[in-house]
Motif scaffolding. Sequence first.
Motif, PDB file in Angstrom:
ATOM      1  N   SER A   1       0.698  -1.166  -0.054  1.00  0.00           N
ATOM      2  CA  SER A   1       0.135  -0.110   0.043  1.00  0.00           C
ATOM      3  C   SER A   1       0.835   1.405  -0.213  1.00  0.00           C
ATOM      4  CB  SER A   1      -1.035   0.194   1.198  1.00  0.00           C
ATOM      5  OG  SER A   1      -0.172   0.222   2.436  1.00  0.00           O
ATOM      6  N   LYS A   2       0.296   2.306  -0.386  1.00  0.00           N
ATOM      7  CA  LYS A   2       1.075   3.795  -0.337  1.00  0.00           C
ATOM      8  C   LYS A   2       1.481   4.058   0.886  1.00  0.00           C
ATOM      9  CE  LYS A   2       0.144   5.170  -5.250  1.00  0.00           C
ATOM     10  NZ  LYS A   2      -0.072   6.395  -5.787  1.00  0.00           N
ATOM     11  N   LYS A   3       0.730   3.815   1.869  1.00  0.00           N
ATOM     12  CA  LYS A   3       0.806   4.355   3.112  1.00  0.00           C
ATOM     13  C   LYS A   3       1.702   3.330   3.993  1.00  0.00           C
ATOM     14  CE  LYS A   3      -3.320   6.662   4.046  1.00  0.00           C
ATOM     15  NZ  LYS A   3      -4.651   6.945   5.015  1.00  0.00           N
ATOM     16  N   PHE A   4       2.120   2.282   3.467  1.00  0.00           N
ATOM     17  CA  PHE A   4       3.087   1.256   4.308  1.00  0.00           C
ATOM     18  C   PHE A   4       3.951   0.787   3.378  1.00  0.00           C
ATOM     19  CE2 PHE A   4       4.253  -2.671   6.360  1.00  0.00           C
ATOM     20  CZ  PHE A   4       4.071  -2.423   7.673  1.00  0.00           C
TER      21      PHE A   4
ATOM     22  N   ARG B   1       4.220   0.345  -4.103  1.00  0.00           N
ATOM     23  CA  ARG B   1       3.422  -0.878  -3.520  1.00  0.00           C
ATOM     24  C   ARG B   1       4.163  -1.859  -3.857  1.00  0.00           C
ATOM     25  NH1 ARG B   1      -2.129   0.041  -3.285  1.00  0.00           N
ATOM     26  NH2 ARG B   1      -2.909   2.224  -3.989  1.00  0.00           N
ATOM     27  N   MET B   2       4.820  -2.172  -4.892  1.00  0.00           N
ATOM     28  CA  MET B   2       5.533  -3.526  -5.111  1.00  0.00           C
ATOM     29  C   MET B   2       7.180  -3.366  -5.298  1.00  0.00           C
ATOM     30  SD  MET B   2       3.316  -5.809  -5.747  1.00  0.00           S
ATOM     31  CE  MET B   2       3.948  -7.000  -6.852  1.00  0.00           C
ATOM     32  N   SER B   3       7.951  -3.754  -4.204  1.00  0.00           N
ATOM     33  CA  SER B   3       9.287  -3.637  -4.354  1.00  0.00           C
ATOM     34  C   SER B   3       9.672  -4.847  -3.217  1.00  0.00           C
ATOM     35  CB  SER B   3       9.809  -2.413  -3.897  1.00  0.00           C
ATOM     36  OG  SER B   3       9.404  -2.106  -2.459  1.00  0.00           O
ATOM     37  N   ILE B   4      10.985  -5.085  -3.611  1.00  0.00           N
ATOM     38  CA  ILE B   4      11.668  -6.200  -2.615  1.00  0.00           C
ATOM     39  C   ILE B   4      11.608  -5.746  -1.148  1.00  0.00           C
ATOM     40  CG2 ILE B   4      13.542  -7.770  -2.261  1.00  0.00           C
ATOM     41  CD1 ILE B   4      14.162  -7.709  -5.214  1.00  0.00           C
ATOM     42  N   ILE B   5      12.313  -4.495  -1.209  1.00  0.00           N
ATOM     43  CA  ILE B   5      12.188  -3.967   0.426  1.00  0.00           C
ATOM     44  C   ILE B   5      11.494  -2.602   0.027  1.00  0.00           C
ATOM     45  CG2 ILE B   5      13.629  -2.286   1.769  1.00  0.00           C
ATOM     46  CD1 ILE B   5      15.730  -4.635   1.519  1.00  0.00           C
ATOM     47  N   PRO B   6      10.568  -2.074   1.201  1.00  0.00           N
ATOM     48  CA  PRO B   6       9.726  -1.066   0.958  1.00  0.00           C
ATOM     49  C   PRO B   6      10.790   0.149   0.676  1.00  0.00           C
ATOM     50  CG  PRO B   6       9.153  -2.229   2.884  1.00  0.00           C
ATOM     51  CD  PRO B   6      10.456  -2.864   2.381  1.00  0.00           C
ATOM     52  N   LYS B   7      10.289   0.988  -0.416  1.00  0.00           N
ATOM     53  CA  LYS B   7      10.915   2.192  -0.486  1.00  0.00           C
ATOM     54  C   LYS B   7      10.011   3.452  -0.872  1.00  0.00           C
ATOM     55  CE  LYS B   7      12.430   0.277  -4.949  1.00  0.00           C
ATOM     56  NZ  LYS B   7      13.921   0.024  -5.861  1.00  0.00           N
ATOM     57  N   PRO B   8      10.353   4.746  -0.465  1.00  0.00           N
ATOM     58  CA  PRO B   8       9.583   5.720  -0.727  1.00  0.00           C
ATOM     59  C   PRO B   8       9.326   6.003  -2.361  1.00  0.00           C
ATOM     60  CG  PRO B   8      11.095   6.411   0.671  1.00  0.00           C
ATOM     61  CD  PRO B   8      11.537   5.240   0.106  1.00  0.00           C
ATOM     62  N   GLU B   9       8.084   6.329  -2.686  1.00  0.00           N
ATOM     63  CA  GLU B   9       7.615   6.534  -4.128  1.00  0.00           C
ATOM     64  C   GLU B   9       8.468   7.489  -4.978  1.00  0.00           C
ATOM     65  OE1 GLU B   9       3.286   5.683  -6.140  1.00  0.00           O
ATOM     66  OE2 GLU B   9       3.337   7.077  -4.675  1.00  0.00           O
ATOM     67  N   ASN B  10       8.628   8.574  -4.159  1.00  0.00           N
ATOM     68  CA  ASN B  10       9.396   9.865  -4.830  1.00  0.00           C
ATOM     69  C   ASN B  10      10.881   9.478  -4.884  1.00  0.00           C
ATOM     70  OD1 ASN B  10      10.242  10.276  -2.191  1.00  0.00           O
ATOM     71  ND2 ASN B  10       9.139  12.136  -1.939  1.00  0.00           N
TER      72      ASN B  10
END
Length: 626
Positions: A181-184, A596-605
């Motif tokens: 999700s974009k928030k998490f 939303r989709m990445s191996i490790i979470p990372k910011p969209e910007n």
Amino acid sequence: TIQKFGEMTRSSVAPLRFALAFAAAALLFHQPNAAAAFLPPPPAVRAPSSSSSGVAHDFAKNSATDAFASSSSSSRPLVLRDRRRRRRRNGVPNGDSSLAMIPASVAGALPSVLRSAFPPLVRRAVLLGAAAALAFNVRGILSALPRFLYPNAARDSSVPEPLPPGSLGCPLFGRPFFMGSKKFGTGYFWHKVSRKMGGPKVWKTYFMGVPFGVIVGGERVKAFLSTEFEEDGIRNGVQPSGILGQGSLLAESDRKRHSYARKLVGAAMTPRAVAAAVPTLQASAEEQVNGMIASGTANSEKVCTDFTLEMAWKQILGLDLKEEEVAEFEKAVNTWIMGFVDLRVTLNVLAKTSKAFKAKEYLMSKIEERIDHFERNGPDSSTLSGMVFARDEEDPSRRLTRQEIIENSLLLILAGSETSASTLTNAILCLGLHPHAWRELVDEQDRMRRTHGPELTKDILDRECPYLDAVVKETMRIKPLASGAPRITKRTTVVDGHQIPEGWAVNWNVLLTHEQDPVTFREDGSHMDVRTGFAPERWLKEETRPTTDFIPMGAGPRYCLGATLAYTEMKVFLAVLARKIDFELAEPRGEVSWKRMSIIPKPENGVPVVVTERKAVAAERDAVFA
């Protein structure tokens, strides 16, 4: 899944089929028009020619209903034979060749014939028998229904413990655990479901015919993973595929071969080998940071990715790429890595025509060219060279095959680029959100420069930079890899009083283990938020430092082989960053939006930053030039 589904409909659902067969028979006997409702419409009859109009008239006149309604049973065979002869002469198929060829009039008349053949008492007995069969098989039907809706997810009846709690989701399909999700960010499914269930340590879910057990907690995870390669333990859930081929340590399932290959690959990743690479790492980090200073602004994700990918082609593979080749190499690596989260690849739907496969072919060609170079000209200091010339100490004739060298070089690129780049990007975000932490890091590096000079060493980074180590670990605590590669149970195993049946996949969840760590846990979840939970200081005191529930690099016999290189790589970059620049987030306000989709979470910007050269560094440089 389809095969298992078929097996169960032939065996486990036998009571259901039995009862439904009785019900169908009862309906057929009892309802006059029941048979016609279950049969397809009759085929179109070819229009007869004028020479056979008399025959056609006779055929229409002698309907099936009239034939079956005749009370004289002895005349029925003659009527049927006569009608077959007339049908053959007019090109009409025989009704006894296929059920679909029975005329509607026959279907409609069938119940009447059966009623005339069986007295009301018999028909009522059959109807009651069908009702009794359904009634007495309710338990069997209800117990078989989950097998029908969720293939492969049945409980092992030979083990008394119950299945773990948890919903299996939509029948046959299950629950899409891969969505973020974009928030998490990545891992939102695990976070959301776990909190809704109250944070269980063992639970279950289901996806596309595969039941999953989920295990949470450092000690449980380590105990579970330690049983791999044991006869009654677990096996690796990653199977060789085009995106990760045969010979990769991640896909190797044989104990001896895995141990042998890990030892030879690890020979190129020893602390001594990594220490020797620190000057190369520092030079590359300084080049990237100088570029940030020159432009005044930078996208953190791009800078960190460029740094780790340069380490991939320069340190891991030992390539000497020209400027125009670097962009092509980096694009190929990124495309190949995204194949790991591409459903087209993971579900094997025309996967070999995907961009990820084509990118892997390019990378393999570069690695093979370099292997050929080493075989002609001898070794260098790269990790690839170390694998090419690694030999077994007990049997020097044994060595890694070319395929194993290629696949494990790709695995090291994955571990040393994407994951490290994402963690560094998140570290810059956290340091930008917490200026006091940035100042602590800068002060520590200033002390290192005054004491040891500008050169970094692995010994300095590991022994004299505790706050730097704390920043890296705190970033990995808050935003880790959601979960490691799944394992498959060879036998039914029991964890915390719940059985995980044989053949189930098991998700050992890193994110939830960090989230539920009693040392850091907060009921509102603030301890896992980059704004409210980032506190490197917790790692400096024994009573607040996470211990067994900190597992970002995994555990067991498949513990991350490149962990030493990854930690050193990240420490070098952040140390150089703290020594050379001051920065602010270009977008400091508002909630962080995650990919939303990445191996490790990372910011969209990508974490854009505004960069200035540190005054002390600028004055020092000016003094040198003066």
